[in-house]
Design an enzyme around this catalytic site. Structure first.
Site, PDB file in Angstrom:
ATOM      1  CB  CYS A  83      -0.995  -0.176   1.006  1.00  0.00           C
ATOM      2  SG  CYS A  83      -2.369   1.193   0.847  1.00  0.00           S
ATOM      3  CG  HIS A 193      -4.180  -3.339   2.011  1.00  0.00           C
ATOM      4  ND1 HIS A 193      -3.453  -3.216   3.012  1.00  0.00           N
ATOM      5  CD2 HIS A 193      -4.888  -2.338   1.581  1.00  0.00           C
ATOM      6  CE1 HIS A 193      -3.372  -1.723   3.091  1.00  0.00           C
ATOM      7  NE2 HIS A 193      -4.182  -1.302   2.291  1.00  0.00           N
ATOM      8  CD  GLU A 195      -2.491  -6.459   4.474  1.00  0.00           C
ATOM      9  OE1 GLU A 195      -2.789  -5.390   4.676  1.00  0.00           O
ATOM     10  OE2 GLU A 195      -1.600  -6.808   3.712  1.00  0.00           O
TER      11      GLU A 195
END
EC number: 4.3.2.10
Length: 213
Positions: A83, A193, A195
């Site tokens: 990011c 992202h 995750e």
């Protein structure tokens, strides 16, 4: 021997979710959130996360005393930016006229989508928030097992514009096509992202753990 991964804690970033995703992706990895230069130097590989505004991220990284260790790591170790962590690798950002780390040549610009309509008649929103496809523009070990045009999760108003198109590893369409992943030598970075991106995100993290550039 376990590979050790340092997640850089300079006060900006969703560190725990990144750490949890890395540990889930590869339980054998030694994942640590670190806030000391020597811990970055001791690690086998480094993750530079970032959330919020780039001026704040660069200021906090500078004040943390970790910036030099991150730059050192970028020369020799596998380094993954996420990011705003991706944006920080570049020379300059239009957000607050902010100087970046200068590890990759290029700039960071804001979406210019005000007033433009999507195919369904609704207006484009900035920031882009939600799932979008990533088209892989180069073969790379971090894409191993990740389907082309897979959906990843984005939250951002700015994106990188590399000077060298060969550094673009993935592209995404949001009003216009923009660079959503970059790669050069031992550096890889994503605007999205991993995750927050379910199985494909975990796969990318697992690939990073095993990547030997």
């Amino acid at each position: 021997m376990k590979t050790s991964i340092a997640i850089v804690d300079y006060g900006m970033g969703n560190l725990r979710s990144v750490a949890q995703a890395l540990m889930k992706a590869e339980p054998a990895a030694d994942v640590k959130i670190v806030d000391r230069p020597e811990a970055i130097r001791a690690a086998d590989r480094v993750v530079l996360p970032g959330q919020g505004a780039m001026p704040d991220c660069m200021r906090c990284l500078g004040e943390s005393g970790l910036q030099e260790a991150v730059v050192e790591a970028s020369r020799t170790k596998p380094l993954l930016g996420v990011c705003v962590g991706e944006q920080m690798l570049f020379d300059w950002s239009a957000e607050g006229d902010t100087k970046g780390l200068g590890l990759l040549p290029g700039k960071v610009v804001r979406f210019a989508l005000e007033g433009r309509l999507q195919d369904d008649g609704s207006r484009f929103k900035v920031p882009q928030m939600g799932w979008n496809r990533v088209r892989q523009t180069q073969a790379h070990p971090l894409w191993d097992g990740v389907p082309d045009d897979a959906y990843f999760y984005f939250v951002h108003s700015y994106y990188v514009v590399p000077d060298n198109p060969a550094h673009t590893a993935g592209e995404t369409l949001y009003g216009d096509v923009f660079t959503s992943a970059v790669a050069r030598d031992n550096l890889f970075a994503t605007q999205f992202h991993p995750e927050k991106s379910a199985e494909v995100g975990l796969r990318l993290y697992r690939n990073f753990v095993h990547w030997n550039p």
